[in-house]
Design an enzyme around this catalytic site. Structure first.
Site, PDB file in Angstrom:
ATOM      1  N   LYS A   1       0.860  -1.203   0.000  1.00  0.00           N
ATOM      2  CA  LYS A   1       0.000   0.000   0.000  1.00  0.00           C
ATOM      3  C   LYS A   1       0.884   1.237   0.000  1.00  0.00           C
ATOM      4  O   LYS A   1       0.604   2.224  -0.691  1.00  0.00           O
ATOM      5  CB  LYS A   1      -0.926  -0.034   1.216  1.00  0.00           C
ATOM      6  CG  LYS A   1      -2.034   1.015   1.185  1.00  0.00           C
ATOM      7  CD  LYS A   1      -1.635   2.373   1.715  1.00  0.00           C
ATOM      8  CE  LYS A   1      -2.814   3.340   1.744  1.00  0.00           C
ATOM      9  NZ  LYS A   1      -2.417   4.683   2.194  1.00  0.00           N
TER      10      LYS A   1
ATOM     11  N   ASP B   1      -4.986   4.806 -15.790  1.00  0.00           N
ATOM     12  CA  ASP B   1      -6.015   3.958 -15.179  1.00  0.00           C
ATOM     13  C   ASP B   1      -5.466   3.350 -13.888  1.00  0.00           C
ATOM     14  O   ASP B   1      -4.654   2.423 -13.915  1.00  0.00           O
ATOM     15  CB  ASP B   1      -6.397   2.883 -16.207  1.00  0.00           C
ATOM     16  CG  ASP B   1      -7.448   1.909 -15.702  1.00  0.00           C
ATOM     17  OD1 ASP B   1      -7.667   1.823 -14.478  1.00  0.00           O
ATOM     18  OD2 ASP B   1      -8.043   1.219 -16.544  1.00  0.00           O
TER      19      ASP B   1
HETATM   20  C1  MEV Z   1       0.381   4.729   4.832  1.00  0.00           C
HETATM   21  O1  MEV Z   1      -0.400   5.321   3.816  1.00  0.00           O
HETATM   22  C2  MEV Z   1       1.444   3.817   4.237  1.00  0.00           C
HETATM   23  C3  MEV Z   1       2.250   2.993   5.257  1.00  0.00           C
HETATM   24  O2  MEV Z   1       1.348   2.280   6.093  1.00  0.00           O
HETATM   25  C4  MEV Z   1       3.104   2.050   4.453  1.00  0.00           C
HETATM   26  C5  MEV Z   1       3.814   1.000   5.282  1.00  0.00           C
HETATM   27  O3  MEV Z   1       3.347   0.636   6.373  1.00  0.00           O
HETATM   28  O4  MEV Z   1       4.846   0.499   4.792  1.00  0.00           O
HETATM   29  C6  MEV Z   1       3.072   3.872   6.146  1.00  0.00           C
END
Ligand code: MEV
Length: 422
Positions: free
Chosen positions: A261, A277
């Site tokens: 993420k 996209d």
């Molecule tokens: C937050 O948007 C993204 C994080 O959680 C990524 C990660 O935990 O490596 C900080």
């Protein structure tokens, strides 16, 4: 009268008429209608040609990520995102990466896969071989669909065929491998797959159902490498912390999801800014992350012989510069100009570098002070504004909230009153 969402002809109506309907359905005030219809760079007419039933547009901040050195070239990178800290984090990580020469990126070319699903076969394996015998014919038929793409040096290149043993019997899955040049390529490859279907049915006696690209764009990979000296990282202990974070993500899908993420925070922000996209990129990335059977991190982080941190990222990158929203949305066109990228693969390379930088920034913070301190100071500013602070008071109230570790609107109001009295 009972409310209904069954309203025929909404798509044929003009903006005013559509707004009236939504206003009465959802009880919108005039002020809310004005908010919806306030035009930005993307005007109603253009937006209305992009999708259906348009009633407005939505804006996002665009921030510039600084310090990016990619394959020896300097870039300013526009990122469109609602989340605080992402742009600053990418810029910071890109600054660290300069200690090892920045980001080194390659790609496997702008090559997409179209799938054709062939069923109702009693001899799937022989059918597969018979289709291989027609490979040249298949490529010719496919390329006849898009002379423009062929004239630009792209087009159908290869055919791969598998037999899938499924609960509904054997299926023959034909993959058409297409170089789509500077287009993301969905339209080009879908047209080719649809055009081939009747021929494939005729040759094999089978039945074709699906004819569509695969978002597991594993022939359109971007590969990134970077090195950050242990000095630039702030010591070997931080390098070790990041390697531990990596190992955690490799061992645990719960962590790998969050790890990835963080990568996508950077990737998607550039994908949005350039009008590409986002769902295609997300689908490709997460499927690629699960290709071994266990969902894992898209990056690797290791310590080299001298104690420096080295990182890599590999992921599918189906982005384009022509044929999609990039050319339609005026803001995306400016974003592409800021980037200075000359081809879709160069854009993909930049996005890959941002993904690796974003992951580095996240892991560095997680392995040290944690994310909350940074998040809280930005959050505190929003809380200060919500409490009514303006101008220089925003910073002052926010600072006090963070110091007191009470980032709440009620406290912000009290502080604001105190400061105003002064
Ligand atoms: C937050 O948007 C993204 C994080 O959680 C990524 C990660 O935990 O490596 C900080």
């Amino acid at each position: 009268m009972e409310k209904t969402s069954r309203i025929s002809g909404f798509h044929k109506m003009g903006l005013e008429e559509r707004l009236k309907i939504v206003q009465s359905f959802s009880d919108l005030k005039e002020e809310e209608l004005r908010t919806l219809t306030k035009e930005g760079a993307l005007n109603f007419e253009t937006a209305n040609r992009m999708i259906e039933n348009v009633i407005g547009t939505i804006q996002l901040p665009i921030g510039i990520a600084m310090n990016f050195l990619i394959n020896g070239k300097e870039y300013l990178i526009p990122m469109a995102i609602e989340e605080p800290s992402v742009v600053a984090a990418a810029s910071n990580a890109a600054r660290f990466a300069r200690s090892g020469g920045g980001f080194f990126v390659t790609n496997t070319g702008p090559v997409m896969i179209a799938q054709i699903q062939l069923v109702h076969l009693s001899d799937a394996h022989a059918t597969r071989m018979a289709l291989f015998e027609r490979k040249e014919e298949i490529l010719e038929l496919a390329n006849a669909q898009d002379p423009m793409l062929v004239s630009l040096g792209g087009g159908a290149r290869d055919v791969e065929i598998r037999v899938l043993n499924t609960p509904l019997g054997d299926m023959v899955i034909i993959h058409l491998i297409v170089d789509t040049r500077d287009a993301m390529g969905a339209n080009a490859v879908n047209t080719m797959a649809e055009a081939l279907a009747p021929f494939i049915e005729e040759w094999t006696g089978g039945r074709v159902y699906l004819r569509i690209l695969s978002n597991l764009a594993e022939k359109r990979l971007v590969r990134v490498r970077t090195k950050i000296t242990k000095e630039a990282m702030g010591g070997e202990d931080i390098v070790d912390g990041i390697v531990y974070a990596q190992t955690f993500a490799e061992a645990d899908p719960y962590r790998a999801a969050t790890h990835n993420k963080g990568i996508m925070n950077g990737v998607i922000a550039v994908v949005i800014a350039t009008g590409n996209d986002t769902r295609a990129i997300e689908a490709g990335a997460h499927t690629y992350a699960a290709r071994s059977g266990q969902y894992g991190p898209l990056t690797t982080w290791e310590k080299d012989g001298e104690g420096n941190l080295v990182g890599t990222l590999e992921l599918p990158m189906a982005v384009g510069l022509v044929g999609g929203a990039t050319k339609v949305n005026p803001v995306s066109q400016v974003a592409v100009k800021i980037l200075g990228v000359k081809s879709a693969v160069e854009l993909g390379e930049v996005i890959g570098a941002v993904g690796l930088a974003q992951n580095l920034a996240a892991l560095r913070v997680l392995a040290t002070e944690g994310v909350q301190r940074g998040h809280m100071s930005l959050h505190a500013k929003n809380i200060a504004v919500m409490a009514g602070a303006t101008g220089a008071l925003i910073e002052e109230v926010a600072k006090r909230l963070v110091e007191e570790k009470k980032v709440r609107v009620d406290r912000a109001k009290e502080i604001l009153e105190e400061l105003k009295k002064k």
